[in-house]
Design an enzyme around this catalytic site. Structure first.
Site, PDB file in Angstrom:
ATOM      1  N   LYS A 109       0.847  -1.207   0.000  1.00 39.70           N
ATOM      2  CA  LYS A 109       0.000   0.000   0.000  1.00 39.70           C
ATOM      3  C   LYS A 109       0.876   1.248   0.000  1.00 39.70           C
ATOM      4  O   LYS A 109       1.623   1.490   0.944  1.00 39.70           O
ATOM      5  CB  LYS A 109      -0.888   0.051   1.240  1.00 39.70           C
ATOM      6  CG  LYS A 109      -1.903   1.195   1.127  1.00 39.70           C
ATOM      7  CD  LYS A 109      -2.598   1.518   2.416  1.00 39.70           C
ATOM      8  CE  LYS A 109      -1.883   2.527   3.254  1.00 39.70           C
ATOM      9  NZ  LYS A 109      -1.781   3.874   2.653  1.00 39.70           N
ATOM     10  N   GLU A 120      10.595   0.572  10.035  1.00 42.10           N
ATOM     11  CA  GLU A 120      11.545   1.666   9.835  1.00 42.10           C
ATOM     12  C   GLU A 120      10.776   2.936  10.149  1.00 42.10           C
ATOM     13  O   GLU A 120       9.879   3.326   9.407  1.00 42.10           O
ATOM     14  CB  GLU A 120      12.045   1.619   8.384  1.00 42.10           C
ATOM     15  CG  GLU A 120      13.368   2.320   8.199  1.00 42.10           C
ATOM     16  CD  GLU A 120      13.158   3.767   7.803  1.00 42.10           C
ATOM     17  OE1 GLU A 120      13.143   4.616   8.724  1.00 42.10           O
ATOM     18  OE2 GLU A 120      12.997   4.033   6.610  1.00 42.10           O
ATOM     19  N   CYS A 126      13.397  10.590   7.027  1.00 41.75           N
ATOM     20  CA  CYS A 126      13.419  10.033   8.386  1.00 41.75           C
ATOM     21  C   CYS A 126      14.811  10.136   9.009  1.00 41.75           C
ATOM     22  O   CYS A 126      14.949  10.284  10.211  1.00 41.75           O
ATOM     23  CB  CYS A 126      12.934   8.594   8.382  1.00 41.75           C
ATOM     24  SG  CYS A 126      13.691   7.610   7.115  1.00 41.75           S
TER      25      CYS A 126
HETATM   26  P1  NDP Z   1       1.998   7.375   8.898  1.00 43.20           P
HETATM   27  O1  NDP Z   1       2.846   6.489   9.737  1.00 43.20           O
HETATM   28  O2  NDP Z   1       0.582   7.576   9.281  1.00 43.20           O
HETATM   29  O3  NDP Z   1       2.001   6.846   7.383  1.00 43.20           O
HETATM   30  C1  NDP Z   1       2.846   5.845   6.868  1.00 43.20           C
HETATM   31  C2  NDP Z   1       2.034   4.795   6.114  1.00 43.20           C
HETATM   32  O4  NDP Z   1       1.234   4.048   7.023  1.00 43.20           O
HETATM   33  C3  NDP Z   1       1.056   5.392   5.098  1.00 43.20           C
HETATM   34  O5  NDP Z   1       0.948   4.532   3.987  1.00 43.20           O
HETATM   35  C4  NDP Z   1      -0.224   5.414   5.898  1.00 43.20           C
HETATM   36  O6  NDP Z   1      -1.348   5.450   5.079  1.00 43.20           O
HETATM   37  C5  NDP Z   1      -0.129   4.092   6.639  1.00 43.20           C
HETATM   38  N1  NDP Z   1      -0.979   3.982   7.818  1.00 43.20           N
HETATM   39  C6  NDP Z   1      -1.575   4.984   8.535  1.00 43.20           C
HETATM   40  N2  NDP Z   1      -2.290   4.456   9.552  1.00 43.20           N
HETATM   41  C7  NDP Z   1      -2.129   3.105   9.486  1.00 43.20           C
HETATM   42  C8  NDP Z   1      -2.611   2.003  10.254  1.00 43.20           C
HETATM   43  N3  NDP Z   1      -3.396   2.212  11.309  1.00 43.20           N
HETATM   44  N4  NDP Z   1      -2.258   0.756   9.901  1.00 43.20           N
HETATM   45  C9  NDP Z   1      -1.452   0.539   8.859  1.00 43.20           C
HETATM   46  N5  NDP Z   1      -0.964   1.534   8.078  1.00 43.20           N
HETATM   47  C10 NDP Z   1      -1.295   2.798   8.392  1.00 43.20           C
HETATM   48  O7  NDP Z   1       2.719   8.771   8.766  1.00 43.20           O
HETATM   49  P2  NDP Z   1       2.021  10.179   8.420  1.00 43.20           P
HETATM   50  O8  NDP Z   1       1.890  10.276   6.974  1.00 43.20           O
HETATM   51  O9  NDP Z   1       0.797  10.396   9.228  1.00 43.20           O
HETATM   52  O10 NDP Z   1       3.121  11.197   8.942  1.00 43.20           O
HETATM   53  C11 NDP Z   1       3.103  11.611  10.312  1.00 43.20           C
HETATM   54  C12 NDP Z   1       4.501  11.767  10.819  1.00 43.20           C
HETATM   55  O11 NDP Z   1       5.194  10.552  10.700  1.00 43.20           O
HETATM   56  C13 NDP Z   1       5.351  12.750  10.033  1.00 43.20           C
HETATM   57  O12 NDP Z   1       5.162  14.044  10.459  1.00 43.20           O
HETATM   58  C14 NDP Z   1       6.725  12.240  10.304  1.00 43.20           C
HETATM   59  O13 NDP Z   1       7.173  12.767  11.520  1.00 43.20           O
HETATM   60  C15 NDP Z   1       6.544  10.756  10.440  1.00 43.20           C
HETATM   61  N6  NDP Z   1       6.906  10.013   9.219  1.00 43.20           N
HETATM   62  C16 NDP Z   1       8.069   9.335   9.214  1.00 43.20           C
HETATM   63  C17 NDP Z   1       8.451   8.658   8.083  1.00 43.20           C
HETATM   64  C18 NDP Z   1       9.709   7.904   8.031  1.00 43.20           C
HETATM   65  O14 NDP Z   1      10.197   7.618   6.951  1.00 43.20           O
HETATM   66  N7  NDP Z   1      10.255   7.519   9.144  1.00 43.20           N
HETATM   67  C19 NDP Z   1       7.650   8.670   6.871  1.00 43.20           C
HETATM   68  C20 NDP Z   1       6.393   9.364   6.988  1.00 43.20           C
HETATM   69  C21 NDP Z   1       6.076  10.002   8.129  1.00 43.20           C
HETATM   70  P3  NDP Z   1      -1.919   6.876   4.565  1.00 43.20           P
HETATM   71  O15 NDP Z   1      -0.772   7.720   4.158  1.00 43.20           O
HETATM   72  O16 NDP Z   1      -2.691   6.472   3.401  1.00 43.20           O
HETATM   73  O17 NDP Z   1      -2.685   7.447   5.710  1.00 43.20           O
END
Ligand code: NDP
Length: 482
Positions: A184, A258, A292
């Site tokens: 996804k 990660e 990240c």
């Molecule tokens: P999320 O962890 O919500 O998103 C990452 C992925 O997980 C997306 O595909 C998201 O879907 C999906 N997801 C969300 N909720 C669930 C769930 N309950 N079960 C399974 N999968 C899920 O990150 P955000 O986009 O909300 O970002 C928020 C914060 O996270 C940022 O401000 C940043 O600090 C951090 N972040 C860190 C990253 C890294 O590489 N370490 C990457 C992205 C964010 P969808 O996007 O469709 O909601």
């Protein structure tokens, strides 16, 4: 220092043809979702709607898992490693052939500058497939353990900051090891994953080996909860990572996570200052700071702090912020309104807590989501901007006097993903690297990635490694593993 005037150098978007709506990619076909609410994906630089994308329901995820299981048992796990490698090589070559199209689409959907998607993301995507193609027939020689075998069906959930690159980090090792996948992409950046589905068809990949289901958190949750998934690979926030760890505890599912980071970029007084300043810029303003492993905390030795901050600010006034499709742009758009609000909230907290805020004062476009490169000085360890991941173009500057103090401050965070050290002393680099609780430590450079090099975290930055020989471990069973 005035910025040079550059004539606009826009990349053409004629190379991409974005369909007005997209289905799900299940069993080698694009299919309609069974009833989820379609959502729109935007260009964050203009707020223009690019396409409407399906929301996969739990039933759609179930269909994708069944397609992946069938492809796993009938074809992919039985195929020789050499033959699997041929498919991966083919995918890698198609990615190179379609690199321009992929780069333009990534920039439109994500907001990152075209020069980054063109010169960093897409070449690394191809490199990941080439690298793992090479492993496919050599797994027995990778010191993974006795009789390495695929794990089965892998569920993969990826974020929006490097959409296609995160897909490559997940899909390439999984396929090389003989697994099939249900992936996804993030809600705000699904388009390059859907183009990748088309590339799988172009490469004649057997149907069901790769399945792409679009949607938001609920779709990700349906993958995490599905009993037919043997292994989960997740990149995203620590909050969602913890939730995944809780829901897989006590099940037979393997998981690698990660998660976030709050990397320290440590500048000693013997560092070449201009190079260190470039390293700071690359460390936190690359990809709008949506990284990240970003160097979001600068730890600078006290006696050179004023000099480093002065030169950093001067350098930031020369960065070009604006149209991501312009080849001269250095800093593009923030990926979504929600992320912009989070950056605004955390930076407001920085000012309230007493840190000194500075930004480059550059002009911003009137539509889209934008944030000026921002520097906070007078930051203390307890400030939220020193502890929490901002995930935007914002850096916090702290000072230290001794190497021991630098280590203590660098490690004083719940995270442990990356760190950088700038010094001309090799012995100090080795000593520091040994003390820092970070999965990746860069010396006199920052944000360098290579498929041969393992990447991953300590503490709340997650567990498991991606890339390199170590990254294969998560995708195989060995010895008597069931
Ligand atoms: P999320 O962890 O919500 O998103 C990452 C992925 O997980 C997306 O595909 C998201 O879907 C999906 N997801 C969300 N909720 C669930 C769930 N309950 N079960 C399974 N999968 C899920 O990150 P955000 O986009 O909300 O970002 C928020 C914060 O996270 C940022 O401000 C940043 O600090 C951090 N972040 C860190 C990253 C890294 O590489 N370490 C990457 C992205 C964010 P969808 O996007 O469709 O909601």
């Amino acid at each position: 220092m005035p910025t040079f005037e550059y004539a606009p150098a826009p990349e053409s978007r004629a190379v991409v043809d974005i369909a007005s709506s997209h289905g799900l990619f299940i069993g080698g076909e694009f299919v309609e979702a069974t009833g989820g609410k379609p959502f729109k994906t935007l260009n964050p630089a203009t707020e223009e709607v690019l396409s409407e994308v399906s929301e996969a329901t739990a039933d759609d995820v179930d269909a994708a898992v069944r397609a992946a299981r069938s492809a796993y048992t009938r074809v992919w796990s039985r195929m020789s490693g050499a033959d699997r490698g041929k498919y991966l090589y083919r995918i890698a070559r198609i990615i190179q052939e379609r690199a321009r199209e992929l780069a333009v689409l990534e920039t439109l959907d994500n907001g990152k500058p075209i020069k980054e998607s063109r010169d960093v993301d897409i070449p690394l995507v191809a490199a990941h497939f080439f690298y793992h193609a090479g492993w496919a027939d050599k797994l027995s020689y990778a010191a993974l353990g006795d009789n390495p075998r695929p794990v089965g069906v892998v569920g993969q959930v990826i974020p929006w900051n490097f959409p296609l690159l995160m897909l490559a980090w997940k899909v390439a090792p999984a396929l090389a090891c003989g697994n099939t996948v249900v992936l996804k992409p993030a809600e705000t950046t699904p388009l390059t994953a859907l183009l990748f589905a088309e590339i799988c068809r172009q490469a004649d990949l057997p149907p069901g080996v790769v399945n792409i289901v679009t949607g938001a958190g609920a779709t990700g949750q349906a993958i995490v909860d599905h009993p037919g998934i043997d292994k989960l690979a997740f990149t995203g926030s620590t909050g969602v990572g913890k939730m995944i760890a809780r829901s897989t505890a006590g099940t037979r599912k393997k998981a690698t996570l990660e998660l976030g980071g709050k990397g320290a970029n440590i500048i000693f007084d013997d560092a070449p200052v201009d190079q260190a300043v470039e390293g700071i810029v690359n460390g936190i303003f690359f990809n709008q700071g949506h990284v990240c492993c970003a160097g979001s905390r600068i730890l600078v030795q006290e006696n050179v702090a004023d000099e480093v901050v002065r030169r950093l600010k001067r350098r930031l006034t020369t960065l070009r912020i604006g149209d991501p499709m312009d080849k001269n742009t250095d800093v593009g758009a923030i990926n979504s309104r929600a992320q912009l609000q989070r950056i605004e909230e955390l930076t407001a907290a920085g000012s309230q807590e007493g840190a000194e805020r500075w930004d480059s004062g550059c002009e911003l476009p009137s539509t889209g989501y934008w944030f000026r490169p921002t520097v906070f000085t007078d930051v203390s360890q307890s400030h939220r901007i020193a502890q929490e991941e901002i995930f935007g173009p914002v850096v916090s500057v702290l000072t230290f006097r001794t190497p021991g103090e630098a280590v203590a401050k660098a490690n004083n965070t719940p995270y442990g993903l990356s760190a950088g050290i700038w010094t001309e002393k090799g012995s100090r680099i080795l000593w520091m690297a040994d003390q820092l609780r970070a999965g990746v430590v860069w010396a006199n450079t920052f944000n360098k990635f290579d498929p041969t090099s393992p990447f991953g975290g300590y503490k709340e930055s997650g567990y498991g490694r991606e890339g390199g020989r170590h990254g294969l471990e998560a995708y195989v069973k060995t010895g008597s593993d069931q």
